[in-house]
Design an enzyme around this catalytic site. Structure first.
Site, PDB file in Angstrom:
ATOM      1  N   LYS A   1      -5.770  -2.120   7.028  1.00  0.00           N
ATOM      2  CA  LYS A   1      -6.013  -2.361   5.601  1.00  0.00           C
ATOM      3  C   LYS A   1      -6.837  -3.623   5.358  1.00  0.00           C
ATOM      4  O   LYS A   1      -6.923  -4.096   4.221  1.00  0.00           O
ATOM      5  CB  LYS A   1      -4.657  -2.482   4.863  1.00  0.00           C
TER       6      LYS A   1
ATOM      7  N   HIS B   1       1.656   8.650   5.489  1.00  0.00           N
ATOM      8  CA  HIS B   1       0.686   9.681   5.902  1.00  0.00           C
ATOM      9  C   HIS B   1       1.139  10.461   7.140  1.00  0.00           C
ATOM     10  O   HIS B   1       0.565  11.499   7.451  1.00  0.00           O
ATOM     11  CB  HIS B   1      -0.671   9.046   6.216  1.00  0.00           C
TER      12      HIS B   1
ATOM     13  N   ASP C   1      -1.227   0.046  -4.719  1.00  0.00           N
ATOM     14  CA  ASP C   1      -2.526   0.593  -5.112  1.00  0.00           C
ATOM     15  C   ASP C   1      -2.452   2.057  -5.509  1.00  0.00           C
ATOM     16  O   ASP C   1      -3.352   2.574  -6.166  1.00  0.00           O
ATOM     17  CB  ASP C   1      -3.554   0.383  -3.986  1.00  0.00           C
ATOM     18  N   HIS C   2      -1.392   2.750  -5.086  1.00  0.00           N
ATOM     19  CA  HIS C   2      -1.172   4.172  -5.400  1.00  0.00           C
ATOM     20  C   HIS C   2       0.127   4.544  -4.741  1.00  0.00           C
ATOM     21  O   HIS C   2       0.648   3.781  -3.915  1.00  0.00           O
ATOM     22  CB  HIS C   2      -2.311   5.059  -4.847  1.00  0.00           C
TER      23      HIS C   2
ATOM     24  N   ASP D   1       2.021   3.219   3.040  1.00  0.00           N
ATOM     25  CA  ASP D   1       0.949   4.205   3.053  1.00  0.00           C
ATOM     26  C   ASP D   1       0.717   4.787   4.439  1.00  0.00           C
ATOM     27  O   ASP D   1       0.689   6.000   4.620  1.00  0.00           O
ATOM     28  CB  ASP D   1      -0.351   3.565   2.559  1.00  0.00           C
TER      29      ASP D   1
ATOM     30  N   ARG E   1     -16.879   8.168   0.394  1.00  0.00           N
ATOM     31  CA  ARG E   1     -16.162   6.897   0.567  1.00  0.00           C
ATOM     32  C   ARG E   1     -16.578   6.208   1.860  1.00  0.00           C
ATOM     33  O   ARG E   1     -16.765   6.861   2.886  1.00  0.00           O
ATOM     34  CB  ARG E   1     -14.654   7.147   0.534  1.00  0.00           C
TER      35      ARG E   1
ATOM     36  N   SER F   1      -6.806   4.093  -1.820  1.00  0.00           N
ATOM     37  CA  SER F   1      -6.976   2.659  -1.574  1.00  0.00           C
ATOM     38  C   SER F   1      -8.283   2.124  -2.139  1.00  0.00           C
ATOM     39  O   SER F   1      -8.339   1.003  -2.643  1.00  0.00           O
ATOM     40  CB  SER F   1      -6.958   2.371  -0.070  1.00  0.00           C
TER      41      SER F   1
ATOM     42  N   ASP G   1      -5.191  13.987   3.166  1.00  0.00           N
ATOM     43  CA  ASP G   1      -5.325  13.946   1.704  1.00  0.00           C
ATOM     44  C   ASP G   1      -4.970  15.305   1.101  1.00  0.00           C
ATOM     45  O   ASP G   1      -5.017  15.482  -0.123  1.00  0.00           O
ATOM     46  CB  ASP G   1      -6.764  13.564   1.312  1.00  0.00           C
TER      47      ASP G   1
ATOM     48  N   HIS H   1      -1.209  11.077  -0.599  1.00  0.00           N
ATOM     49  CA  HIS H   1      -0.743  10.187  -1.666  1.00  0.00           C
ATOM     50  C   HIS H   1      -0.041  10.977  -2.759  1.00  0.00           C
ATOM     51  O   HIS H   1      -0.174  12.198  -2.841  1.00  0.00           O
ATOM     52  CB  HIS H   1      -1.933   9.445  -2.282  1.00  0.00           C
TER      53      HIS H   1
ATOM     54  N   ASP I   1       0.838  -1.204   0.000  1.00  0.00           N
ATOM     55  CA  ASP I   1       0.000   0.000   0.000  1.00  0.00           C
ATOM     56  C   ASP I   1       0.872   1.254   0.000  1.00  0.00           C
ATOM     57  O   ASP I   1       1.795   1.383   0.807  1.00  0.00           O
ATOM     58  CB  ASP I   1      -0.921  -0.020   1.234  1.00  0.00           C
TER      59      ASP I   1
END
Ligand SMILES: O=C(O)[C@H](O)COP(=O)(O)O
Ligand SMILES: [Mn+2]
Ligand SMILES: [Mn+2]
Length: 549
Positions: A363, A437, A474-475, A433, A288, A79, A171, A495, A28
């Site tokens: 996750k 963050h 995933d990113h 991930d 989301r 994600s 984000d 991200h 991730d």
């Protein structure tokens, strides 16, 4: 769905499935960066990832923007959209885009749920409350959606609105909350000039209250309940005053972690402006689902036992979307979610193949719920095993290894159990991930190294079991820890827009990996057909094509 009505898969006569499992590992947030100072992936010591990326079967994949169903290529991946694309093998227009379209066309406001919410407050004279993440990250929410809902509430003559804001910093830049608060306050002030009583009522950092996911920490949701519903927290005269004071008092905190606050009348010393009471209507305006499900259950679930909600107000509650299609949560929603059907998990269950999904708590839903197209339940419990390795609730920058080793231990143990083995393993390593963050470069480098140690174990297990290993992400996130350069350099907690690595290790192949045949812009959505192909199946025609030559 009964076994008889399940969609079926045709064999691919040109492919022979391996004897052992296909192990699909998602690192991730581990993208392919520019190799600059803020690229924690390049800075990390990653002998196994480097070796994998040197295989002939290695490439990079698009994992952001339109390649994963986001409105534009300026949108980061995340994600949800990443695992949806991996699992479903096609690109669906995602929540961010569907909500924007539904607002633009007016369909959202013509729907019966919006009318039900409005009628409720016209009858009760209680406020219409909006709760959600206040930013333009477009991962969980977008401030423009909230602004459109506020305008429409005024057009529908709703006299009183209260907004409960979750500050982001995850984000979007770490301390950018005031930007969004000012925009929102300006819109509210305009509506107040027209005679409406519209105000911000409460708030706090998204990682401190309300937006927990996968039941990692219910105390977060309880804190949110206290702040938004009961109006119990430190009082301030305005959201700006709250954030400025909290910044000064906690120089170490970014917006995601700010404590909760309420806005009170009489310049911040009187009564809280917006406790949620019987008769109110409540919209959770995130689209989301992962971080919206728990607070939704707190509002809707009659048999809820996670914390004491009393006195629980009787409200009309709706989500911006339906967050879980299996559990029908929430019951009412403003925009229909993408109709993600026939994911690879469902097709493989239909073909009698055995799957194992495993990740640590942070996750866990990524390899189950997101992978299955936002459904939490297995398609066939007899064929699917979902294992959650409990995460720590401790600060991740202090423990960047997280539970990667434990996830690997548990997986390898499960793969060595006697009896029929698994055909496909769906695995997520959270480290790149989750630590990315935090914005802590050194910790993030260690996070990527922890994942690499586990990849080495997966490589060996793949050889021993006669399997195939797919490694991807995933990113991006860990690959870009800064924005800007020189004086203007800022920590980046969100991200990245970078592509992600892909490597397929197949010890049966003379060059250790299959030859690839790449379309113009290979992306995450090509991986489902690729995986099915490795398992000896032809993907359905509407899947994006396999990358195998
Ligand atoms: O929810 C989060 O943690 C972030 O907003 C996005 O990260 P994710 O998409 O990797 O979960
Ligand atoms: Mn992710
Ligand atoms: Mn993330």
């Amino acid at each position: 769905m009964s076994a008889a009505s399940r969609p079926t898969l045709a064999p691919d006569p040109t492919r022979v499935a391996p004897e052992g499992p296909v192990i699909f590992a998602v690192m991730d947030g581990v993208g392919v960066g520019r190799g600059d100072e803020g690229d924690a992936v390049t800075a990390a010591l990653t002998p196994t990832l480097d070796w994998l990326r040197g295989l002939p079967s290695a490439t990079t994949l698009a994992a952001h923007g339109t390649a994963v169903g986001m409105p534009s290529d300026k949108d980061m991946g995340n994600s949800e959209v990443g695992h949806n694309a991996i699992g479903a093998g096609r690109v669906f227009e995602q929540g961010a885009k569907l909500v924007a379209q539904s607002i633009a066309s007016g369909a959202l406001f013509r729907g019966e749920v919006w009318r039900w919410l409005i009628e409720g407050v016209h009858d009760s004279r209680e406020p219409l409350h909006f709760i959600g993440l206040l930013s333009d990250g477009n991962v969980h929410s977008h401030i423009d959606h909230l602004l459109a809902l506020l305008d429409r509430a005024a057009a529908d003559a709703v006299p009183k609105v209260r907004v409960h804001i979750l500050t982001d910093g995850r984000d979007v830049p770490g301390r950018s909350a005031l930007r969004y608060i000012d925009t929102l306050e300006a819109a509210l002030a305009k509506l107040r000039e027209q005679g409406f009583d519209y105000q911000i009522a409460s708030g706090g950092g998204r990682m401190h209250l309300t937006m927990d996911r996968y039941e990692a920490d219910w105390a977060m949701v309880e804190r949110g309940w206290d702040v938004h519903v009961r109006g119990r927290a430190r009082k301030f005269a305005s959201a700006r005053a709250a954030v400025e004071t909290l910044y000064a008092e906690h120089p170490e905190l970014d917006d995601q972690h700010l404590p909760g606050f309420v806005i009170a009348d009489q310049g911040g010393v009187g009564a809280p402006l917006g406790p949620i009471r019987d008769g109110a209507s409540v919209v959770f305006f995130n689209f989301r689902g992962d971080r919206a499900l728990e607070i939704t259950r707190a509002f809707e679930d009659d048999s809820f036992t996670e914390f004491d909600r009393s006195p629980r107000p009787k409200v009309r509650y709706a989500g911006m979307m339906q967050y879980d299609g299996d559990l029908h949560l929430p019951k009412r929603f403003l925009t229909a979610p993408p109709a993600i059907d026939r994911s690879m998990g469902e097709l493989l269950a239909g073909a009698g193949k055995r799957q194992l999904a495993i990740a640590e708590t942070h996750k866990f839903g990524h390899v189950t719920y997101f992978w299955n197209g936002n459904r939490s339940a297995p398609f066939d419990p007899a064929l699917e095993r979902y294992i959650e390795v409990p995460s720590d609730a401790k600060p991740l920058e202090q423990r960047p290894w997280m539970k990667a080793a434990e996830v690997t231990d548990t997986l390898l143990q499960a793969l060595r159990e006697p009896g029929p083995g698994f055909d496909l393993v769906r695995l997520n390593y959270a480290n790149g991930d989750m630590v990315g963050h935090t914005g802590e470069l050194r910790s993030t480098i260690l996070a990527v190294e922890a994942v690499d140690l586990c990849l080495a174990r997966l490589v060996r297990a793949t050889e021993q079991l006669g399997g195939v290993l797919i490694v991807t992400a995933d990113h991006g996130n860990a690959d870009q820890m800064f924005d800007g350069e020189g004086e203007a350099r800022q920590v980046r907690t969100s991200h990245s827009l970078n592509p992600v690595p892909l490597a397929i290790y197949d010890p049966r192949e003379p060059r250790l990996g299959p030859a690839l045949s790449l379309p113009a812009r290979p992306g995450l959505s090509n991986l489902a057909a690729t995986t099915l192909s490795l398992l000896g199946f032809a993907a359905p025609d509407d899947y994006d094509p396999s990358l195998l030559a």
